[in-house]
Motif scaffolding. Structure first.
Motif, PDB file in Angstrom:
ATOM      1  N   ALA A 152       0.843  -1.195   0.000  1.00 11.77           N
ATOM      2  CA  ALA A 152       0.000   0.000   0.000  1.00 11.77           C
ATOM      3  C   ALA A 152       0.878   1.246   0.000  1.00 11.77           C
ATOM      4  O   ALA A 152       2.008   1.231   0.504  1.00 11.77           O
ATOM      5  CB  ALA A 152      -0.927   0.007   1.221  1.00 11.77           C
ATOM      6  N   PRO A 153       0.384   2.366  -0.556  1.00 13.11           N
ATOM      7  CA  PRO A 153       1.169   3.610  -0.591  1.00 13.11           C
ATOM      8  C   PRO A 153       1.517   4.089   0.815  1.00 13.11           C
ATOM      9  O   PRO A 153       0.724   3.969   1.755  1.00 13.11           O
ATOM     10  CB  PRO A 153       0.226   4.600  -1.286  1.00 13.11           C
ATOM     11  N   GLY A 154       2.723   4.662   0.946  1.00 10.13           N
ATOM     12  CA  GLY A 154       3.133   5.253   2.214  1.00 10.13           C
ATOM     13  C   GLY A 154       3.675   4.278   3.231  1.00 10.13           C
ATOM     14  O   GLY A 154       4.039   4.677   4.338  1.00 10.13           O
ATOM     15  N   VAL A 155       3.737   2.978   2.878  1.00 12.75           N
ATOM     16  CA  VAL A 155       4.236   1.965   3.814  1.00 12.75           C
ATOM     17  C   VAL A 155       5.724   1.751   3.561  1.00 12.75           C
ATOM     18  O   VAL A 155       6.140   1.517   2.423  1.00 12.75           O
ATOM     19  CB  VAL A 155       3.470   0.637   3.652  1.00 12.75           C
ATOM     20  N   SER A 156       6.542   1.850   4.601  1.00 11.52           N
ATOM     21  CA  SER A 156       7.976   1.603   4.480  1.00 11.52           C
ATOM     22  C   SER A 156       8.246   0.105   4.377  1.00 11.52           C
ATOM     23  O   SER A 156       7.399  -0.717   4.742  1.00 11.52           O
ATOM     24  CB  SER A 156       8.720   2.179   5.681  1.00 11.52           C
ATOM     25  N   ARG A 157       9.436  -0.238   3.889  1.00 13.61           N
ATOM     26  CA  ARG A 157       9.763  -1.658   3.706  1.00 13.61           C
ATOM     27  C   ARG A 157       9.684  -2.417   5.028  1.00 13.61           C
ATOM     28  O   ARG A 157       9.148  -3.516   5.097  1.00 13.61           O
ATOM     29  CB  ARG A 157      11.147  -1.811   3.087  1.00 13.61           C
ATOM     30  N   GLN A 173      -2.900   2.923  11.805  1.00  5.19           N
ATOM     31  CA  GLN A 173      -2.711   3.568  10.505  1.00  5.19           C
ATOM     32  C   GLN A 173      -1.247   3.465  10.118  1.00  5.19           C
ATOM     33  O   GLN A 173      -0.362   3.982  10.805  1.00  5.19           O
ATOM     34  CB  GLN A 173      -3.140   5.030  10.563  1.00  5.19           C
ATOM     35  N   ILE A 174      -0.981   2.775   9.004  1.00  6.62           N
ATOM     36  CA  ILE A 174       0.369   2.603   8.484  1.00  6.62           C
ATOM     37  C   ILE A 174       0.345   3.025   7.024  1.00  6.62           C
ATOM     38  O   ILE A 174      -0.227   2.324   6.188  1.00  6.62           O
ATOM     39  CB  ILE A 174       0.851   1.155   8.645  1.00  6.62           C
ATOM     40  N   GLY A 175       0.934   4.198   6.713  1.00  8.78           N
ATOM     41  CA  GLY A 175       0.768   4.734   5.370  1.00  8.78           C
ATOM     42  C   GLY A 175      -0.708   4.951   5.109  1.00  8.78           C
ATOM     43  O   GLY A 175      -1.423   5.528   5.918  1.00  8.78           O
ATOM     44  N   ARG A 176      -1.183   4.453   3.959  1.00 10.67           N
ATOM     45  CA  ARG A 176      -2.610   4.533   3.664  1.00 10.67           C
ATOM     46  C   ARG A 176      -3.363   3.264   4.059  1.00 10.67           C
ATOM     47  O   ARG A 176      -4.555   3.135   3.780  1.00 10.67           O
ATOM     48  CB  ARG A 176      -2.817   4.802   2.174  1.00 10.67           C
ATOM     49  N   ALA A 177      -2.667   2.361   4.696  1.00  8.08           N
ATOM     50  CA  ALA A 177      -3.302   1.115   5.139  1.00  8.08           C
ATOM     51  C   ALA A 177      -3.861   1.292   6.548  1.00  8.08           C
ATOM     52  O   ALA A 177      -3.171   1.769   7.448  1.00  8.08           O
ATOM     53  CB  ALA A 177      -2.302  -0.029   5.113  1.00  8.08           C
ATOM     54  N   GLU A 178      -5.109   0.920   6.718  1.00  5.00           N
ATOM     55  CA  GLU A 178      -5.774   0.998   8.021  1.00  5.00           C
ATOM     56  C   GLU A 178      -6.093  -0.420   8.481  1.00  5.00           C
ATOM     57  O   GLU A 178      -6.834  -1.141   7.834  1.00  5.00           O
ATOM     58  CB  GLU A 178      -7.052   1.830   7.911  1.00  5.00           C
TER      59      GLU A 178
END
Length: 237
Positions: free
Chosen positions: A153-158, A203-208
């Motif tokens: 998902a967008p905004g999630v770091s590796r 909330q992690i990046g755009r993942a909820e």
């Protein structure tokens, strides 16, 4: 190979002592001995990714085999489990690395089902309508496919965050791993290690992701649904 395993996942039961894979309503599912060993190995290490070298060492100790042999075994498992590589229910391919068991599996041994021997707690994350089961110990959440909780998902770091589960959900803690966009719980950015509970929204990046924890010790009351007078009349007819 290793310790005895008896687990249920979806419509299947794997019994390592009896060397049986059973499908509910259909009986035994045939697997070659090496395919059975591979399924047991992936289930034992779920949800972690096993690299190909580790699989080779366990399945073919002291023997040289080409990577294509492992690919054939994985294909055999997917046929037996009616699984798909592109939308896996059970066997997930981590390209250039290895494989992981991504399904929800529960211990089916008699001791595990005995309330006197277990709290009966279970913990999982809900994301995009999918349940990601969390085992005991630390699990990394991130965009890297090798992470136990893989979020594409967008905004999630590796390697975005770490979630730690104790005693199958009796205690759950979350920590951000210096991610680019940070991690929030119930709308508040976290610093250091914080506890999360049933219903917490991460909330992690755009993942909820929603944390769900169930325990036999604290059963929830069944919600009473109030019937309208019209419903009662129709039922009497």
């Amino acid at each position: 190979m290793s310790r005895p395993v008896k687990v249920r996942f979806a419509e299947f039961t794997l019994d390592s002592d009896a060397r049986r894979l059973i499908r509910q309503g259909a009986g035994d599912v045939h697997l070659s001995p090496k395919a059975f060993d591979l399924l047991q190995l992936l289930i034992e290490h779920r949800p972690n990714v096993l690299d190909k070298a580790a699989v080779h060492e366990k399945i073919w100790p002291n023997t040289f085999v080409v990577d294509g042999t492992l690919t054939v075994l994985v294909a055999e498992l997917r046929r037996a489990l009616a699984d798909q590589a592109r939308e896996p229910r059970f066997i997930r391919t981590v390209h250039s690395l290895g494989y992981s068991f991504c399904g929800e599996a529960v211990d089916a041994s008699s001791s595990a089902l005995d309330p006197a021997n277990s709290s009966g707690a279970r913990c999982w994350l809900m994301w995009n309508g999918r349940a990601i089961v969390l085992g005991d110990g630390e699990q990394i959440i991130g965009r890297d496919p090798a992470c136990a909780v893989w979020l594409d998902a967008p905004g999630v770091s590796r390697r975005h965050a770490r979630i730690e589960v104790e005693r199958a959900g009796e205690a759950v803690r979350l920590e951000d791993l210096g991610s680019t966009n940070g991690t929030s719980v119930d709308g508040s950015p976290i610093r250091g290690v914080v506890p999360v509970t049933d219903g917490s929204v991460i909330q992690i990046g755009r993942a909820e992701l929603t944390v769900r924890i169930w325990s036999r010790r604290e059963p929830r009351e069944t919600e009473r649904i109030m019937r309208r007078s019209g419903d009662s009349t129709r039922n009497e007819r």
